[in-house]
Design an enzyme around this catalytic site. Structure first.
Site, PDB file in Angstrom:
ATOM      1  N   ARG A 150      15.752 -20.859 -18.294  1.00 60.27           N
ATOM      2  CA  ARG A 150      15.106 -21.998 -17.641  1.00 60.27           C
ATOM      3  C   ARG A 150      14.576 -22.908 -18.742  1.00 60.27           C
ATOM      4  O   ARG A 150      14.284 -22.460 -19.851  1.00 60.27           O
ATOM      5  CB  ARG A 150      13.950 -21.534 -16.751  1.00 60.27           C
ATOM      6  CG  ARG A 150      14.351 -20.576 -15.629  1.00 60.27           C
ATOM      7  CD  ARG A 150      13.122 -20.147 -14.841  1.00 60.27           C
ATOM      8  NE  ARG A 150      13.473 -19.267 -13.732  1.00 60.27           N
ATOM      9  CZ  ARG A 150      13.426 -17.933 -13.779  1.00 60.27           C
ATOM     10  NH1 ARG A 150      13.040 -17.335 -14.898  1.00 60.27           N
ATOM     11  NH2 ARG A 150      13.756 -17.200 -12.737  1.00 60.27           N
ATOM     12  N   LYS A 174       9.114 -16.571 -14.972  1.00 58.59           N
ATOM     13  CA  LYS A 174       8.165 -16.863 -13.893  1.00 58.59           C
ATOM     14  C   LYS A 174       7.188 -15.710 -13.727  1.00 58.59           C
ATOM     15  O   LYS A 174       7.555 -14.552 -13.837  1.00 58.59           O
ATOM     16  CB  LYS A 174       8.914 -17.097 -12.579  1.00 58.59           C
ATOM     17  CG  LYS A 174       9.670 -18.425 -12.532  1.00 58.59           C
ATOM     18  CD  LYS A 174      10.272 -18.663 -11.165  1.00 58.59           C
ATOM     19  CE  LYS A 174      10.935 -20.033 -11.070  1.00 58.59           C
ATOM     20  NZ  LYS A 174      11.540 -20.258  -9.742  1.00 58.59           N
ATOM     21  N   HIS A 246      19.095 -26.977 -16.075  1.00 61.29           N
ATOM     22  CA  HIS A 246      19.442 -25.920 -15.118  1.00 61.29           C
ATOM     23  C   HIS A 246      20.948 -25.817 -14.917  1.00 61.29           C
ATOM     24  O   HIS A 246      21.456 -24.766 -14.537  1.00 61.29           O
ATOM     25  CB  HIS A 246      18.739 -26.174 -13.780  1.00 61.29           C
ATOM     26  CG  HIS A 246      18.079 -24.954 -13.225  1.00 61.29           C
ATOM     27  ND1 HIS A 246      17.026 -24.317 -13.844  1.00 61.29           N
ATOM     28  CD2 HIS A 246      18.339 -24.237 -12.109  1.00 61.29           C
ATOM     29  CE1 HIS A 246      16.663 -23.270 -13.120  1.00 61.29           C
ATOM     30  NE2 HIS A 246      17.439 -23.198 -12.073  1.00 61.29           N
ATOM     31  N   ARG A 249      22.227 -23.273 -17.130  1.00 62.25           N
ATOM     32  CA  ARG A 249      21.878 -21.949 -16.586  1.00 62.25           C
ATOM     33  C   ARG A 249      22.854 -21.556 -15.476  1.00 62.25           C
ATOM     34  O   ARG A 249      23.340 -20.430 -15.425  1.00 62.25           O
ATOM     35  CB  ARG A 249      20.438 -21.998 -16.062  1.00 62.25           C
ATOM     36  CG  ARG A 249      19.907 -20.705 -15.446  1.00 62.25           C
ATOM     37  CD  ARG A 249      18.413 -20.886 -15.201  1.00 62.25           C
ATOM     38  NE  ARG A 249      17.873 -19.971 -14.217  1.00 62.25           N
ATOM     39  CZ  ARG A 249      17.424 -18.746 -14.496  1.00 62.25           C
ATOM     40  NH1 ARG A 249      17.487 -18.280 -15.728  1.00 62.25           N
ATOM     41  NH2 ARG A 249      16.915 -17.998 -13.535  1.00 62.25           N
ATOM     42  N   HIS A 272      15.964 -13.057 -12.044  1.00 55.90           N
ATOM     43  CA  HIS A 272      15.778 -13.235 -10.609  1.00 55.90           C
ATOM     44  C   HIS A 272      15.096 -12.002 -10.015  1.00 55.90           C
ATOM     45  O   HIS A 272      15.493 -10.875 -10.297  1.00 55.90           O
ATOM     46  CB  HIS A 272      17.125 -13.429  -9.903  1.00 55.90           C
ATOM     47  CG  HIS A 272      17.706 -14.783 -10.111  1.00 55.90           C
ATOM     48  ND1 HIS A 272      19.040 -15.073  -9.907  1.00 55.90           N
ATOM     49  CD2 HIS A 272      17.142 -15.961 -10.506  1.00 55.90           C
ATOM     50  CE1 HIS A 272      19.267 -16.342 -10.165  1.00 55.90           C
ATOM     51  NE2 HIS A 272      18.136 -16.902 -10.529  1.00 55.90           N
ATOM     52  N   TYR A 281      25.921 -17.381  -7.180  1.00 56.97           N
ATOM     53  CA  TYR A 281      26.881 -17.568  -8.267  1.00 56.97           C
ATOM     54  C   TYR A 281      28.224 -16.893  -7.996  1.00 56.97           C
ATOM     55  O   TYR A 281      29.094 -16.873  -8.858  1.00 56.97           O
ATOM     56  CB  TYR A 281      26.283 -17.061  -9.581  1.00 56.97           C
ATOM     57  CG  TYR A 281      25.093 -17.875  -9.977  1.00 56.97           C
ATOM     58  CD1 TYR A 281      25.237 -19.189 -10.415  1.00 56.97           C
ATOM     59  CD2 TYR A 281      23.812 -17.361  -9.863  1.00 56.97           C
ATOM     60  CE1 TYR A 281      24.149 -19.953 -10.746  1.00 56.97           C
ATOM     61  CE2 TYR A 281      22.712 -18.129 -10.203  1.00 56.97           C
ATOM     62  CZ  TYR A 281      22.888 -19.429 -10.638  1.00 56.97           C
ATOM     63  OH  TYR A 281      21.800 -20.183 -10.960  1.00 56.97           O
TER      64      TYR A 281
END
Length: 300
Positions: A150, A174, A246, A249, A272, A281
Site C-alpha cells: 500500500r 493496517k 494501488h 499492488r 488481507h 484477484y
C-alpha cells in the site's frame, strides 16, 4: 445515552480493542455521524442510539439512497453501522442488534485496473536516471510492484525493516499489523543503488534517519507525491489508464494469481485479513483461462 457519548465510546473501542488506524476510525465515525444526523431530522422524535430499530435503519438506507449515494458508499456505511451496533451489544448498551437483519444494497464488484508486465517495464524505462531523484523513483516503482505494498506502507518503510540479504522486508500495515514480504532481485538492486549511492549524500532531518524514501530536504515522502509521480510516469510511458500506487499492488497480486500462486500465500503477502478480499484477484481473463484448460485438461 446520546449520540456523542456513544460515538466517543465506539472510537475508543476501535482504537484499543481493534487497533484500527486513525484514518479507519475517522471513516467509521463519519458513517455513524450520518445515522446521528438522520436521527434528529424530526426534532420532536429524536431517536437515541440505543432506541434505533431495524425499521429505523431501513428508513435511513432509503434516506442515504435519496441523497444520491452510490451503492458502494451505502454498503460501506452499512458496514460501519453493523460494527457500531456490534460494539453496543458487546458493551451491554443494547439487548439486541437492530442491524443484524439489515441487508446491504446490491453492488457490482468493480475489478481493479491492472498493468501488464510490459506496461510496468515501460513505466520504469521512462524514469530519468540521470536526475538525482531518478534512482529513488525507480526503487519506488520496483518496490511497489515487487512487494505489493500500500502507498502508506511504502512511505513508512524503514531501513531497519529491510532484510535484503535474505530477500525479505518487514511492513507495517493496517491496524499496525506487521508482516514479512519477499522482495525480488530487481527491487533489491534498485533499493541498494538508492540507499548506498544517493541517499547517503542527503542531509537527513532529525527523526527521519530510519526512513527509506526521502525527498531532497531529508524528509519522508508524502502519499500525494507518490500518486503524482506515478501519474507523470504513466503519461510519459503513453499508457492511458487511471493509474495510482494501488494499481501496482493490484498488478502484483493479479500476476501472482495468473502465474499459479496459492491464494492464501497472496493473502499473506498483501496483508488481507480476509481471503474474500484476495479473491477479487482471481479475475483472470477468458483467453488465459482457455489456454490453461487447453494446456492442462486431459480432455481438452
Amino acid at each position: 445515552m446520546n449520540w456523542q457519548q456513544a460515538i466517543k465510546g465506539f472510537q475508543t473501542y476501535l482504537r484499543l480493542e481493534r487497533s484500527l488506524s486513525v484514518n479507519s476510525i475517522e471513516a467509521y465515525t463519519r458513517d455513524i455521524d450520518k445515522l446521528a444526523q438522520f436521527s434528529v431530522i424530526d426534532p420532536e422524535n429524536v431517536i437515541q442510539p440505543e432506541k434505533v430499530t431495524l425499521a429505523h435503519l431501513r428508513k435511513f438506507l432509503i434516506w442515504v439512497n435519496e441523497l444520491g449515494m452510490l451503492p458502494t458508499s451505502q454498503a460501506r456505511i452499512l458496514s460501519g453501522i453493523k460494527a457500531f451496533y456490534k460494539y453496543m451489544l458487546m458493551e451491554d448498551l443494547i439487548i439486541s442488534d437492530p442491524s443484524e437483519l439489515l441487508e446491504a444494497p446490491k453492488t457490482q464488484r468493480k475489478l481493479p485496473d491492472t498493468l501488464s508486465y510490459d506496461e510496468i517495464n515501460r513505466i520504469i524505462s521512462v524514469i530519468d536516471l540521470s536526475k538525482p531523484e531518478g534512482p529513488r523513483n525507480k526503487a519506488i516503482v520496483e518496490v511497489l510492484y515487487s512487494c505489493g505494498l500500500r502507498v502508506s506502507e511504502l512511505t513508512e518503510l524503514k531501513i531497519s525493516n529491510l532484510y535484503l540479504d535474505i530477500e525479505f522486508i518487514k511492513v507495517t500495515g493496517k491496524g499496525d499489523k506487521e508482516r514479512l514480504v519477499p522482495i525480488g532481485n530487481a527491487a533489491t538492486k534498485a533499493l541498494k543503488i538508492w540507499l548506498d549511492e544517493l541517499r547517503v549524500h542527503i542531509a537527513i532531518k532529525k527523526g527521519e534517519e530510519d526512513m527509506v524514501f526521502l525527498n531532497r530536504r531529508g524528509s519522508r515522502l508524502s502519499r500525494v507525491y507518490i500518486f503524482m509521480l506515478l501519474k507523470d510516469l504513466t503519461a510519459l510511458a503513453g499508457i492511458h489508464k487511471n493509474i495510482s500506487p494501488h494499481t501496482l499492488r493490484h498488478s502484483f497480486a493479479t500476476h501472482l494469481v495468473e502465474g499459479g500462486a496459492d491464494l492464501r500465500a497472496v493473502q499473506e503477502m498483501l496483508g488481507h485479513e480476509s481471503i474474500t478480499t484476495t479473491e477479487i484477484y482471481t479475475h483472470l481473463d477468458r483467453d488465459y483461462l482457455k489456454s490453461t484448460i487447453n494446456q492442462y485438461h486431459p480432455r481438452s
